[in-house]
Design an enzyme around this catalytic site. Sequence first.
Site, PDB file in Angstrom:
ATOM      1  N   HIS A   1       1.251  -1.246   0.134  1.00 28.86           N
ATOM      2  CA  HIS A   1       0.195   0.049  -0.133  1.00 28.86           C
ATOM      3  C   HIS A   1       0.715   0.925   0.306  1.00 28.86           C
ATOM      4  O   HIS A   1       1.316   1.015   0.597  1.00 28.86           O
ATOM      5  CB  HIS A   1      -0.867   0.071   0.991  1.00 28.86           C
ATOM      6  CG  HIS A   1      -0.349  -0.203   2.219  1.00 28.86           C
ATOM      7  ND1 HIS A   1      -1.078   0.133   3.784  1.00 28.86           N
ATOM      8  CD2 HIS A   1       1.008  -0.174   2.825  1.00 28.86           C
ATOM      9  CE1 HIS A   1      -0.358  -0.371   4.636  1.00 28.86           C
ATOM     10  NE2 HIS A   1       0.959  -0.251   4.207  1.00 28.86           N
ATOM     11  N   ASN A   2       0.484   2.262  -0.840  1.00 27.98           N
ATOM     12  CA  ASN A   2       1.083   3.748  -1.028  1.00 27.98           C
ATOM     13  C   ASN A   2       2.324   3.565  -1.305  1.00 27.98           C
ATOM     14  O   ASN A   2       3.100   4.535  -1.776  1.00 27.98           O
ATOM     15  CB  ASN A   2       1.230   3.941   0.869  1.00 27.98           C
ATOM     16  CG  ASN A   2       0.039   4.771   1.379  1.00 27.98           C
ATOM     17  OD1 ASN A   2      -0.576   3.395   2.363  1.00 27.98           O
ATOM     18  ND2 ASN A   2      -0.420   5.880   1.205  1.00 27.98           N
TER      19      ASN A   2
END
Length: 338
Positions: free
Chosen positions: A236-237
């Site tokens: 994620h991210n």
Amino acid sequence: MKKTLKEIAEMLGGEICGDENVEVSNLASLDKAGENDLTFAVGAYVEAAKNSPATAILIPRDVEDFPKNSIKVEDPRAAFAKLLAAFTPKLERTVEISDKAHIGKNVKIGENVTIMPFAFIDDNAKIESGAVIYPHAYIGQYAEIGENTVVYSSATVREYCKVGKRCVIHSSAVIGSDGFGFTTKDGVHTKVPQVGNVLVEDDVEIGAHVGIDRAAMGSTVIGHGTKIDNLVHIGHNCKIGANCLIVALTGISGSTIVGDNVTFGGQTGTVGHITIGGNSVYAGRSGITNNMPENSFCAGFPAQPHAEWLRMKAAEKKLPELVKKIHKLEKLLESKGE
């Protein structure tokens, strides 16, 4: 399909050496090529190609005195790839939205979209012109699929995620799975809501069984033109730059920022929250544990300059003999001490 060398040279902008009227009907690799086949050769394989039974061969422009029918081009490998597309019959499919597909409420569908049986398009999704959705694919609520993008069977594009134009999402890939975010207190792991999305830019190809996690907040980004092999995980991210190549079994941990034109060899892994500079190459099974500069060529765990890694591996081969020598010296010193 049959084409003369002249027709093929015109397609490729190449220079014919030999009989321009010779016909080829098939494409083959150098080791499998035979009569009526066209193949290609680069580097050390050019010499071997002189004895190939192939009817014609694509070779680099700087090759001289080649004894067979050939076409000289700048990049034989790229030219051969272009021919593969021309010689391979296109798959035929009916441009329609199957009545066996599920189309949710307020779904926006562009022109010439194909949605095959048993695909599931959830509420408020957007499918733009020319897109193709294969059976059992799932497009989540408020997700967007760009023009001329193909989503193969059993692939998932989850809620709020956006896929750009001309992308290919292969079977069983998951775009927008929850990021791996938990807090731990008193031995109990509590999920942190992952409320962001994944943004896949134009001309990206994502292999089978790839997992790309949605951001906790904001977007996980896959840059324009990046190609991702099968069985890759992107946390994620992460922000992956343009035109990267990510080979199978690579894992990129959360919040990693990757520059443009980075190649990750198979089974490469990274820690999270680092920046990896652009125009770099990481050999297979590299372990990237720190921020890395641009224009790097690295290998090993932890990742180090490739030349240093080669010297280290060469030295490792000498370790058994060095251990023997040390034991001999220890015995010699012991005997002198007595």
